[in-house]
Design a protein around this motif. Structure first.
Motif, PDB file in Angstrom:
ATOM      1  N   ALA A  68       0.843  -1.200   0.000  1.00 54.65           N
ATOM      2  CA  ALA A  68       0.000   0.000   0.000  1.00 54.65           C
ATOM      3  C   ALA A  68       0.873   1.243   0.000  1.00 54.65           C
ATOM      4  CB  ALA A  68      -0.912   0.020   1.225  1.00 54.65           C
ATOM      5  N   PHE A  69       0.449   2.231  -0.775  1.00 51.28           N
ATOM      6  CA  PHE A  69       1.021   3.573  -0.644  1.00 51.28           C
ATOM      7  C   PHE A  69       0.433   4.150   0.633  1.00 51.28           C
ATOM      8  CE2 PHE A  69       0.437   3.090  -5.335  1.00 51.28           C
ATOM      9  CZ  PHE A  69       1.782   3.073  -5.703  1.00 51.28           C
ATOM     10  N   GLY A  70       1.250   4.760   1.446  1.00 45.36           N
ATOM     11  CA  GLY A  70       0.707   5.298   2.677  1.00 45.36           C
ATOM     12  C   GLY A  70       1.527   6.436   3.245  1.00 45.36           C
ATOM     13  N   ALA A  71       0.972   7.062   4.248  1.00 41.64           N
ATOM     14  CA  ALA A  71       1.627   8.126   5.002  1.00 41.64           C
ATOM     15  C   ALA A  71       0.837   8.280   6.297  1.00 41.64           C
ATOM     16  CB  ALA A  71       1.650   9.436   4.231  1.00 41.64           C
ATOM     17  N   ALA A  72       1.403   8.996   7.240  1.00 39.32           N
ATOM     18  CA  ALA A  72       0.683   9.285   8.482  1.00 39.32           C
ATOM     19  C   ALA A  72       0.841  10.762   8.797  1.00 39.32           C
ATOM     20  CB  ALA A  72       1.210   8.431   9.626  1.00 39.32           C
ATOM     21  N   TYR A  73      -0.273  11.382   9.162  1.00 39.55           N
ATOM     22  CA  TYR A  73      -0.285  12.818   9.433  1.00 39.55           C
ATOM     23  C   TYR A  73      -0.907  13.071  10.806  1.00 39.55           C
ATOM     24  CZ  TYR A  73       0.337  12.948   4.368  1.00 39.55           C
ATOM     25  OH  TYR A  73       0.799  12.745   3.088  1.00 39.55           O
ATOM     26  N   THR A  74      -0.461  14.137  11.434  1.00 41.92           N
ATOM     27  CA  THR A  74      -0.974  14.510  12.746  1.00 41.92           C
ATOM     28  C   THR A  74      -1.469  15.944  12.721  1.00 41.92           C
ATOM     29  OG1 THR A  74       0.621  13.063  13.858  1.00 41.92           O
ATOM     30  CG2 THR A  74      -0.414  14.756  15.196  1.00 41.92           C
ATOM     31  N   LEU A  75      -2.622  16.153  13.320  1.00 44.22           N
ATOM     32  CA  LEU A  75      -3.196  17.485  13.470  1.00 44.22           C
ATOM     33  C   LEU A  75      -3.261  17.756  14.961  1.00 44.22           C
ATOM     34  CD1 LEU A  75      -4.438  19.749  11.679  1.00 44.22           C
ATOM     35  CD2 LEU A  75      -6.669  18.760  12.186  1.00 44.22           C
ATOM     36  N   VAL A 113       3.740  15.984   9.158  1.00 43.85           N
ATOM     37  CA  VAL A 113       4.023  14.671   8.582  1.00 43.85           C
ATOM     38  C   VAL A 113       4.648  13.788   9.654  1.00 43.85           C
ATOM     39  CG1 VAL A 113       5.287  13.396   6.830  1.00 43.85           C
ATOM     40  CG2 VAL A 113       4.363  15.660   6.291  1.00 43.85           C
ATOM     41  N   GLU A 114       3.956  12.739  10.008  1.00 48.91           N
ATOM     42  CA  GLU A 114       4.461  11.776  10.993  1.00 48.91           C
ATOM     43  C   GLU A 114       5.267  10.679  10.293  1.00 48.91           C
ATOM     44  OE1 GLU A 114       2.379   8.430  13.771  1.00 48.91           O
ATOM     45  OE2 GLU A 114       1.530  10.438  13.870  1.00 48.91           O
ATOM     46  N   THR A 115       4.715  10.166   9.191  1.00 48.08           N
ATOM     47  CA  THR A 115       5.407   9.182   8.352  1.00 48.08           C
ATOM     48  C   THR A 115       5.296   9.657   6.912  1.00 48.08           C
ATOM     49  OG1 THR A 115       4.783   7.377   9.847  1.00 48.08           O
ATOM     50  CG2 THR A 115       5.543   6.764   7.635  1.00 48.08           C
ATOM     51  N   PRO A 116       6.410   9.905   6.224  1.00 49.39           N
ATOM     52  CA  PRO A 116       6.332  10.419   4.849  1.00 49.39           C
ATOM     53  C   PRO A 116       5.774   9.389   3.884  1.00 49.39           C
ATOM     54  CG  PRO A 116       8.586   9.853   5.413  1.00 49.39           C
ATOM     55  CD  PRO A 116       7.792   9.733   6.684  1.00 49.39           C
ATOM     56  N   VAL A 117       5.382   9.864   2.716  1.00 51.58           N
ATOM     57  CA  VAL A 117       4.806   8.999   1.693  1.00 51.58           C
ATOM     58  C   VAL A 117       5.801   7.904   1.312  1.00 51.58           C
ATOM     59  CG1 VAL A 117       3.973   8.896  -0.684  1.00 51.58           C
ATOM     60  CG2 VAL A 117       3.356  10.844   0.781  1.00 51.58           C
ATOM     61  N   ILE A 154       1.205  -4.170   3.248  1.00 48.23           N
ATOM     62  CA  ILE A 154       0.022  -3.749   3.994  1.00 48.23           C
ATOM     63  C   ILE A 154       0.104  -4.182   5.449  1.00 48.23           C
ATOM     64  CG2 ILE A 154      -2.476  -4.088   4.212  1.00 48.23           C
ATOM     65  CD1 ILE A 154      -2.577  -4.243   1.143  1.00 48.23           C
ATOM     66  N   ASP A 155       0.587  -5.404   5.701  1.00 47.12           N
ATOM     67  CA  ASP A 155       0.693  -5.880   7.079  1.00 47.12           C
ATOM     68  C   ASP A 155       1.654  -5.028   7.901  1.00 47.12           C
ATOM     69  OD1 ASP A 155      -1.119  -7.867   6.555  1.00 47.12           O
ATOM     70  OD2 ASP A 155       0.380  -9.447   6.265  1.00 47.12           O
ATOM     71  N   ASP A 156       2.700  -4.500   7.249  1.00 44.12           N
ATOM     72  CA  ASP A 156       3.641  -3.628   7.965  1.00 44.12           C
ATOM     73  C   ASP A 156       2.971  -2.336   8.404  1.00 44.12           C
ATOM     74  OD1 ASP A 156       5.484  -5.571   7.505  1.00 44.12           O
ATOM     75  OD2 ASP A 156       6.853  -4.341   6.311  1.00 44.12           O
ATOM     76  N   TRP A 157       2.132  -1.767   7.522  1.00 41.78           N
ATOM     77  CA  TRP A 157       1.406  -0.555   7.887  1.00 41.78           C
ATOM     78  C   TRP A 157       0.507  -0.820   9.095  1.00 41.78           C
ATOM     79  CZ3 TRP A 157       2.841   3.994   6.449  1.00 41.78           C
ATOM     80  CH2 TRP A 157       3.360   4.231   5.176  1.00 41.78           C
ATOM     81  N   LEU A 158      -0.173  -1.978   9.077  1.00 44.32           N
ATOM     82  CA  LEU A 158      -1.077  -2.309  10.174  1.00 44.32           C
ATOM     83  C   LEU A 158      -0.311  -2.472  11.479  1.00 44.32           C
ATOM     84  CD1 LEU A 158      -3.829  -2.999  11.285  1.00 44.32           C
ATOM     85  CD2 LEU A 158      -3.538  -5.343  10.467  1.00 44.32           C
ATOM     86  N   ALA A 159       0.836  -3.156  11.427  1.00 40.63           N
ATOM     87  CA  ALA A 159       1.632  -3.356  12.630  1.00 40.63           C
ATOM     88  C   ALA A 159       2.127  -2.025  13.188  1.00 40.63           C
ATOM     89  CB  ALA A 159       2.812  -4.271  12.325  1.00 40.63           C
ATOM     90  N   ALA A 160       2.573  -1.144  12.302  1.00 38.21           N
ATOM     91  CA  ALA A 160       3.060   0.166  12.739  1.00 38.21           C
ATOM     92  C   ALA A 160       1.939   0.992  13.345  1.00 38.21           C
ATOM     93  CB  ALA A 160       3.681   0.902  11.557  1.00 38.21           C
ATOM     94  N   TRP A 161       0.767   0.911  12.747  1.00 41.50           N
ATOM     95  CA  TRP A 161      -0.381   1.683  13.239  1.00 41.50           C
ATOM     96  C   TRP A 161      -0.815   1.204  14.614  1.00 41.50           C
ATOM     97  CZ3 TRP A 161      -2.091   6.199  12.242  1.00 41.50           C
ATOM     98  CH2 TRP A 161      -3.416   6.576  12.441  1.00 41.50           C
ATOM     99  N   ARG A 162      -0.856  -0.131  14.781  1.00 36.33           N
ATOM    100  CA  ARG A 162      -1.285  -0.689  16.065  1.00 36.33           C
ATOM    101  C   ARG A 162      -0.290  -0.386  17.174  1.00 36.33           C
ATOM    102  NH1 ARG A 162      -3.561  -6.622  14.119  1.00 36.33           N
ATOM    103  NH2 ARG A 162      -5.770  -6.092  14.185  1.00 36.33           N
ATOM    104  N   GLY A 163       0.990  -0.340  16.812  1.00 32.88           N
ATOM    105  CA  GLY A 163       2.004  -0.147  17.826  1.00 32.88           C
ATOM    106  C   GLY A 163       2.411   1.283  18.055  1.00 32.88           C
TER     107      GLY A 163
END
Length: 275
Positions: A125-132, A142-146, A151-160
């Motif tokens: 998955a293309f992804g990024a994480a942003y914080t407001l 920008v928390e995590t750049p593009v 996909i499983d790595d994104w899920l693990a990072a998000w959960r942790g």
């Protein structure tokens, strides 16, 4: 300041015309393979609906991807051509940031975190994480750049990430729940996995890990206006004059044809080495 915004990086073509960060007219059409046919007519219709001619535009804003290799080029090339021809600035915004902004059109008092994801094939998955941080508009960090990751790595990072779940109660795939605002660290997930039957189980796991889970179709209508707000709020990269020619799509990974060509080249090199 009349600005035209457009994005064709996803299966939904989005466009909007507005002033001062507020949309006057906007459109979102899900056309998986019709962007090249519908983009320019859609732009013309929006300008007419707004009572504007192209010569009255003072800027163009475009989502530069990542997303569909072919799709993202449609909006980028059109926006560049119009900006150069009209002699106006070109504002570029990540498609993922536009998704994040569209997911949280109204601000609460507490911090908000958004992870937008677009399917990139091969279980990636293309992804990024942003914080407001709070109620202040257009203060995305920008928390995590593009990037592209499994996909499983994104899920693990998000959960942790950070302190785990925020305690919000607004788990939904349609619309935003008022009770989600004001709670600490509300986590939004925005994705297009629902369009991939093979990812149904993955999408379910993501919904369980987020406070607010939105499919791309839930936010698509707001992406055009979101681009306008981001451009007006100083969260776009601005190009003018000859610098516009340097604008290119953000593919986030090599074009498929280039990757296959490189793989064949490596294979031939290995065969030669064994001789």
């Amino acid at each position: 300041m009349a600005v035209l915004a457009m994005d064709t990086a996803t299966e939904t073509l989005v466009a909007a015309v507005g002033a001062g960060g507020t949309a006057i007219a906007s459109a979102a059409v899900r056309v998986p393979r019709g962007h090249s046919r519908l983009l320019q007519p859609t732009v013309q219709q929006l300008l007419r609906a707004a009572g504007l001619g192209p010569e009255e535009l003072t800027g163009i804003c475009v989502g530069i991807g990542p997303g569909s290799y072919t799709g993202v080029r449609m909006a980028v090339s059109t926006a560049k051509a119009m900006a150069v021809t009209l002699g106006i600035p070109l504002y570029t915004v990540s498609t993922l940031l536009a998704m994040a902004e569209a997911a949280v059109p109204q601000r609460g008092d507490g911090p908000v975190r958004v992870m937008p994801l677009l399917y990139a094939r091969r279980a990636r998955a293309f992804g990024a994480a942003y914080t407001l941080a709070g109620a202040e508009r257009l203060a995305w960090q920008v928390e995590t750049p593009v990037q592209v990751r499994p996909i499983d790595d994104w899920l693990a990072a998000w959960r942790g990430s950070e302190d785990g779940t925020s305690g919000g109660s607004a788990r939904t795939s349609h619309g935003l729940q008022a009770e989600a605002y004001g709670t600490p660290q509300v986590r939004f997930l925005v994705h297009d996995f629902n369009q991939q039957p093979s990812l149904a189980q993955t999408a379910s796991a993501w919904r369980a890990a987020a406070d607010v889970a939105l499919a791309l179709c839930d936010v698509a209508a707001g992406m055009g206006p979101a681009l306008l707000r981001l451009a007006d709020g100083g969260q776009a990269v601005v190009y003018a004059g000859d610098d516009i020619h340097a604008v290119s799509p953000d593919y986030a990974l090599p074009v498929e044809a280039e990757a296959k060509l490189a793989e064949r080249g490596e294979a031939r090199g290995n065969d030669t080495g064994r001789r």
